[in-house]
Design an enzyme around this catalytic site. Sequence first.
Site, PDB file in Angstrom:
ATOM      1  N   PRO A  98     -15.588 -16.915 -38.064  1.00 54.18           N
ATOM      2  CA  PRO A  98     -16.569 -17.554 -37.189  1.00 54.18           C
ATOM      3  C   PRO A  98     -17.996 -17.129 -37.570  1.00 54.18           C
ATOM      4  O   PRO A  98     -18.227 -15.974 -37.921  1.00 54.18           O
ATOM      5  CB  PRO A  98     -16.214 -17.042 -35.791  1.00 54.18           C
ATOM      6  N   VAL A  99     -18.898 -18.098 -37.514  1.00 58.07           N
ATOM      7  CA  VAL A  99     -20.287 -17.847 -37.925  1.00 58.07           C
ATOM      8  C   VAL A  99     -21.082 -17.212 -36.776  1.00 58.07           C
ATOM      9  O   VAL A  99     -20.833 -17.514 -35.613  1.00 58.07           O
ATOM     10  CB  VAL A  99     -20.941 -19.197 -38.327  1.00 58.07           C
ATOM     11  N   GLY A 102     -20.736 -11.674 -35.363  1.00 57.55           N
ATOM     12  CA  GLY A 102     -20.584 -10.234 -35.564  1.00 57.55           C
ATOM     13  C   GLY A 102     -19.459  -9.873 -36.502  1.00 57.55           C
ATOM     14  O   GLY A 102     -19.068  -8.707 -36.600  1.00 57.55           O
ATOM     15  N   LEU A 103     -18.909 -10.862 -37.220  1.00 53.82           N
ATOM     16  CA  LEU A 103     -17.771 -10.573 -38.094  1.00 53.82           C
ATOM     17  C   LEU A 103     -18.155 -10.602 -39.575  1.00 53.82           C
ATOM     18  O   LEU A 103     -17.292 -10.609 -40.454  1.00 53.82           O
ATOM     19  CB  LEU A 103     -16.629 -11.565 -37.815  1.00 53.82           C
ATOM     20  N   GLY A 104     -19.430 -10.622 -39.846  1.00 54.13           N
ATOM     21  CA  GLY A 104     -19.877 -10.500 -41.239  1.00 54.13           C
ATOM     22  C   GLY A 104     -19.684 -11.768 -42.061  1.00 54.13           C
ATOM     23  O   GLY A 104     -19.560 -11.682 -43.294  1.00 54.13           O
ATOM     24  N   SER A 105     -19.684 -12.911 -41.400  1.00 54.49           N
ATOM     25  CA  SER A 105     -19.448 -14.165 -42.114  1.00 54.49           C
ATOM     26  C   SER A 105     -20.448 -14.363 -43.271  1.00 54.49           C
ATOM     27  O   SER A 105     -20.056 -14.728 -44.389  1.00 54.49           O
ATOM     28  CB  SER A 105     -19.539 -15.315 -41.107  1.00 54.49           C
ATOM     29  N   ALA A 107     -22.196 -12.187 -45.048  1.00 47.51           N
ATOM     30  CA  ALA A 107     -21.965 -11.274 -46.178  1.00 47.51           C
ATOM     31  C   ALA A 107     -20.691 -11.666 -46.927  1.00 47.51           C
ATOM     32  O   ALA A 107     -20.637 -11.626 -48.163  1.00 47.51           O
ATOM     33  CB  ALA A 107     -21.866  -9.830 -45.680  1.00 47.51           C
ATOM     34  N   ALA A 108     -19.658 -12.078 -46.177  1.00 43.44           N
ATOM     35  CA  ALA A 108     -18.387 -12.431 -46.821  1.00 43.44           C
ATOM     36  C   ALA A 108     -18.539 -13.681 -47.682  1.00 43.44           C
ATOM     37  O   ALA A 108     -18.027 -13.753 -48.806  1.00 43.44           O
ATOM     38  CB  ALA A 108     -17.298 -12.635 -45.762  1.00 43.44           C
ATOM     39  N   ASP A 149     -22.973  -4.289 -43.453  1.00 40.00           N
ATOM     40  CA  ASP A 149     -22.110  -5.468 -43.590  1.00 40.00           C
ATOM     41  C   ASP A 149     -21.714  -5.694 -45.044  1.00 40.00           C
ATOM     42  O   ASP A 149     -20.538  -5.832 -45.376  1.00 40.00           O
ATOM     43  CB  ASP A 149     -22.822  -6.730 -43.088  1.00 40.00           C
TER      44      ASP A 149
HETATM   45  O1  PMV Z   1     -23.979  -8.983 -36.219  1.00 46.25           O
HETATM   46  P1  PMV Z   1     -23.511  -8.364 -37.463  1.00 46.25           P
HETATM   47  O2  PMV Z   1     -22.076  -8.364 -37.635  1.00 46.25           O
HETATM   48  O3  PMV Z   1     -24.229  -8.843 -38.672  1.00 46.25           O
HETATM   49  O4  PMV Z   1     -23.812  -6.796 -37.322  1.00 46.25           O
HETATM   50  C1  PMV Z   1     -25.086  -6.325 -37.366  1.00 46.25           C
HETATM   51  C2  PMV Z   1     -25.092  -4.841 -37.225  1.00 46.25           C
HETATM   52  C3  PMV Z   1     -26.438  -4.307 -36.780  1.00 46.25           C
HETATM   53  O5  PMV Z   1     -26.323  -2.891 -36.741  1.00 46.25           O
HETATM   54  C4  PMV Z   1     -26.781  -4.813 -35.384  1.00 46.25           C
HETATM   55  C5  PMV Z   1     -27.566  -4.710 -37.731  1.00 46.25           C
HETATM   56  C6  PMV Z   1     -27.515  -4.019 -39.068  1.00 46.25           C
HETATM   57  O6  PMV Z   1     -28.253  -4.471 -39.952  1.00 46.25           O
HETATM   58  O7  PMV Z   1     -26.794  -3.039 -39.260  1.00 46.25           O
END
Ligand code: PMV
Length: 316
Positions: A98-99, A102-105, A107-108, A149
Amino acid sequence: MALTGSAPAKAILFGEHAVVYGYPAIALPLPDLRAYAEYQSSDQPLSITSDHKPPPSISSSPAVADLSDPLGAMARHTLRYFGICQARGRIHIRSHIPVASGLGSGAAVSAALGRAIAAMLGRELAKADLNALVYEVEKLHHGSPSGIDNSVVVYEKPVYFQKECRLDFLAIPTPLHLVVADTGLAALTRETVAHVRQLRANQPETANAILRQIGSIAERARSHLESGEARRLGDLMARNHRLLQALELSSPVLDRLFGAALSAGALGAKLSGGGRGGNIIALVDESTSANVERALWLAGAQQVFKSTLYGKATSP
Ligand code: PMV
């Protein structure tokens, strides 16, 4: 034959947001939830299509690609890394992640694309170099990302991450069962990171004290993780969630899922990633997993994933 690159989703187990200010954090790959980039030969200038975003395409001259587009930028950086200005073919991105959840979409997808381009060129792309390329593109997604990430997604290993420090890979001596529940609500990490920056400016003592506590939780969690003390880890997760609540990074839906997971017997739970939307991760044991899963669906989760992590720490 199609040449494919792939990379997993990730979940931050401890320390999001505090990691931006130099505190440690722990993140885990979710190997069963992945993004794929598939190359097909063609005599046309390289184009990239994606099943979850409007398809950007790079012209025959990557020099004119739109740098604000993360996929175009990743392709451009990767080609430039190999000293190539023009390429031909088609790359299609398929992602189950899912975009903006918070699951790193982001970066993946970047990592999968970098790998597919390396495969297309028949070249090696060392993980450290791919990591640096993906980090560059993460800046387009997040502004000033900590780098956690891209590190966990590229190396696909549990990591103990601290900015400007060596990346430590963590052993998971006893299976760690996670249930991840997506709220279906997209939230931009760039905005939640900006919110914390503002809080630090307005209420420095309070905000910094909370970030410090989150950092010390991540430090303690590392030893519980390495010694397999799931119950203690679970307690720390719930404390980490409450500190993120205090930073105004949770939301009614996230708190409902958090409460539902704990009431159904999870050892711990917390929001994971940027917050406000995105997902909750719950730590469960095998006997409570199904209950927790059901409770999360009933509490309004839009998707629920399970993942089990286990294994020795290995070097990159
Ligand atoms: O929302 P995500 O999964 O990209 O996580 C970000 C994590 C943070 O600590 C909020 C930001 C970061 O750059 O580390």
